[in-house]
Design a protein around this motif. Sequence first.
Motif, mmCIF file in Angstrom:
data_model
loop_
_atom_site.group_PDB
_atom_site.id
_atom_site.type_symbol
_atom_site.label_atom_id
_atom_site.label_comp_id
_atom_site.label_asym_id
_atom_site.label_seq_id
_atom_site.Cartn_x
_atom_site.Cartn_y
_atom_site.Cartn_z
ATOM 1 N N THR A 280 69.466 -85.741 -4.413
ATOM 2 C CA THR A 280 70.957 -84.104 -4.060
ATOM 3 C C THR A 280 70.463 -83.256 -3.339
ATOM 4 O O THR A 280 71.450 -82.433 -1.774
ATOM 5 C CB THR A 280 71.168 -83.451 -5.669
ATOM 6 O OG1 THR A 280 70.884 -84.588 -7.176
ATOM 7 C CG2 THR A 280 71.084 -82.073 -5.952
ATOM 8 N N ASP A 281 69.095 -82.938 -2.548
ATOM 9 C CA ASP A 281 69.037 -81.788 -1.806
ATOM 10 C C ASP A 281 68.612 -82.076 -0.233
ATOM 11 O O ASP A 281 69.582 -81.642 0.116
ATOM 12 C CB ASP A 281 67.986 -81.173 -1.718
ATOM 13 C CG ASP A 281 67.390 -80.126 -3.074
ATOM 14 O OD1 ASP A 281 68.265 -79.410 -3.664
ATOM 15 O OD2 ASP A 281 65.593 -80.259 -3.569
ATOM 16 N N ALA B 284 73.107 -82.429 0.278
ATOM 17 C CA ALA B 284 73.438 -81.296 0.173
ATOM 18 C C ALA B 284 73.395 -80.430 1.736
ATOM 19 O O ALA B 284 74.324 -79.642 2.497
ATOM 20 C CB ALA B 284 73.053 -79.811 -0.747
ATOM 21 N N LEU C 192 74.909 -81.903 -7.940
ATOM 22 C CA LEU C 192 75.769 -80.846 -6.783
ATOM 23 C C LEU C 192 76.710 -80.587 -7.831
ATOM 24 O O LEU C 192 77.617 -79.001 -8.085
ATOM 25 C CB LEU C 192 76.396 -81.509 -5.721
ATOM 26 C CG LEU C 192 75.097 -82.140 -4.832
ATOM 27 C CD1 LEU C 192 75.407 -82.851 -3.645
ATOM 28 C CD2 LEU C 192 74.732 -80.642 -4.252
ATOM 29 N N ARG D 226 75.502 -77.685 -9.836
ATOM 30 C CA ARG D 226 74.708 -76.301 -9.320
ATOM 31 C C ARG D 226 76.066 -74.889 -9.384
ATOM 32 O O ARG D 226 75.855 -73.961 -9.204
ATOM 33 C CB ARG D 226 74.465 -77.456 -8.481
ATOM 34 C CG ARG D 226 73.123 -77.722 -8.397
ATOM 35 C CD ARG D 226 72.261 -78.298 -6.876
ATOM 36 N NE ARG D 226 70.930 -78.288 -7.380
ATOM 37 C CZ ARG D 226 70.341 -79.606 -6.359
ATOM 38 N NH1 ARG D 226 70.348 -78.408 -4.877
ATOM 39 N NH2 ARG D 226 68.865 -80.307 -6.453
ATOM 40 N N ARG D 227 77.225 -76.051 -9.014
ATOM 41 C CA ARG D 227 78.736 -75.067 -8.926
ATOM 42 C C ARG D 227 78.669 -74.676 -9.783
ATOM 43 O O ARG D 227 79.283 -73.844 -9.939
ATOM 44 C CB ARG D 227 79.380 -76.367 -8.024
ATOM 45 C CG ARG D 227 81.117 -75.273 -8.091
ATOM 46 C CD ARG D 227 82.124 -76.216 -7.820
ATOM 47 N NE ARG D 227 82.754 -76.285 -6.437
ATOM 48 C CZ ARG D 227 83.557 -76.734 -6.084
ATOM 49 N NH1 ARG D 227 83.825 -78.080 -6.082
ATOM 50 N NH2 ARG D 227 83.236 -77.469 -4.125
ATOM 51 N N GLU E 62 80.169 -70.161 -0.796
ATOM 52 C CA GLU E 62 79.162 -71.226 -1.846
ATOM 53 C C GLU E 62 78.698 -71.942 -0.042
ATOM 54 O O GLU E 62 79.282 -71.911 0.291
ATOM 55 C CB GLU E 62 80.057 -72.176 -2.255
ATOM 56 C CG GLU E 62 80.378 -73.340 -2.249
ATOM 57 C CD GLU E 62 80.946 -74.363 -3.760
ATOM 58 O OE1 GLU E 62 80.269 -73.879 -4.563
ATOM 59 O OE2 GLU E 62 81.293 -75.086 -3.358
ATOM 60 N N GLU E 63 77.306 -72.321 -0.008
ATOM 61 C CA GLU E 63 76.855 -73.042 0.957
ATOM 62 C C GLU E 63 77.594 -74.035 1.484
ATOM 63 O O GLU E 63 78.237 -75.092 0.835
ATOM 64 C CB GLU E 63 75.418 -73.744 0.189
ATOM 65 C CG GLU E 63 76.065 -74.457 -0.477
ATOM 66 C CD GLU E 63 73.996 -74.755 -1.098
ATOM 67 O OE1 GLU E 63 73.751 -75.945 -0.559
ATOM 68 O OE2 GLU E 63 73.843 -74.559 -2.032
ATOM 69 N N GLY F 215 77.618 -77.248 2.707
ATOM 70 C CA GLY F 215 77.457 -77.622 2.355
ATOM 71 C C GLY F 215 77.012 -78.531 1.095
ATOM 72 O O GLY F 215 77.847 -80.089 1.153
ATOM 73 N N LEU F 216 76.853 -77.928 0.380
ATOM 74 C CA LEU F 216 77.579 -78.107 -1.119
ATOM 75 C C LEU F 216 79.356 -78.642 -1.265
ATOM 76 O O LEU F 216 79.823 -79.476 -1.387
ATOM 77 C CB LEU F 216 77.003 -76.956 -2.087
ATOM 78 C CG LEU F 216 77.670 -77.188 -3.483
ATOM 79 C CD1 LEU F 216 77.306 -78.384 -4.813
ATOM 80 C CD2 LEU F 216 76.941 -75.862 -4.349
ATOM 81 N N VAL G 261 79.955 -81.663 1.171
ATOM 82 C CA VAL G 261 79.334 -82.770 0.291
ATOM 83 C C VAL G 261 80.931 -83.153 -1.038
ATOM 84 O O VAL G 261 81.165 -84.694 -1.629
ATOM 85 C CB VAL G 261 78.121 -82.754 -0.369
ATOM 86 C CG1 VAL G 261 77.591 -84.618 -1.287
ATOM 87 C CG2 VAL G 261 77.333 -83.236 0.730
#
Length: 207
Positions: A34-35, A38, A79, A82-83, A112-113, A115-116, A119
């Motif tokens: 997952t990391d 992201a 992901l 996480r959101r 939010e970041e 990358g997140l 994706v």
Amino acid sequence: MNTSAHDGSRAGYRRSAGSPRGEARRRELLDRVTDDLAVNGLVDFSLRRAARAAGTTHKVLLYHFDGAEDLLRQAVFNLRERRIGNALPAIAARGGTLADGVRAIWPILMEEEPGLRRVLDQAMGLAMYDPARYVELGREASGQYLPLLRSLCPDGWTEERRTRVAQMVLATLRGFLLERLIGEDDAGVGAGVEALVGMLEREEAAG
């Protein structure tokens, strides 16, 4: 993105379900993949790339997952969780109504970041481009977001009304996110979000 059978997705390795130790290991591997998603996105995703990111081999991943597409689906699910987790404190601080929730969620979606956000946009694009293979990426998104939106609806509303309004909110926010991605009218999108919030406030006040 490459999730084809030559990546080993049909090799037939057994799953690790049912063992606490196996589940802990599966969770560790999933978090590492997952990391990687992201940071690097879905383009050129493969079981071997995932294995490198997780610090293991593709055979080990196939022991814990049903192949590349299963691993991708679970990582995207991760992901989104996480959101949602990022949004919950802001929603609680706003007071807990649906209108307050949308007003709290929108800045988080914007800030939010990268990358997140990239994706999750790519995942929805895959679901639309190749629904035969990736429809679950879209369906699971609704399955994760709708319960949160329904929970913010007034207690006196029926389940049908909660679901209908939550679906409308989700579809509208998705449209705003797409417009912001491909357009240049951030002010117009912001005004649209405020109009949505105002409509929800009137809907909630009407009982």
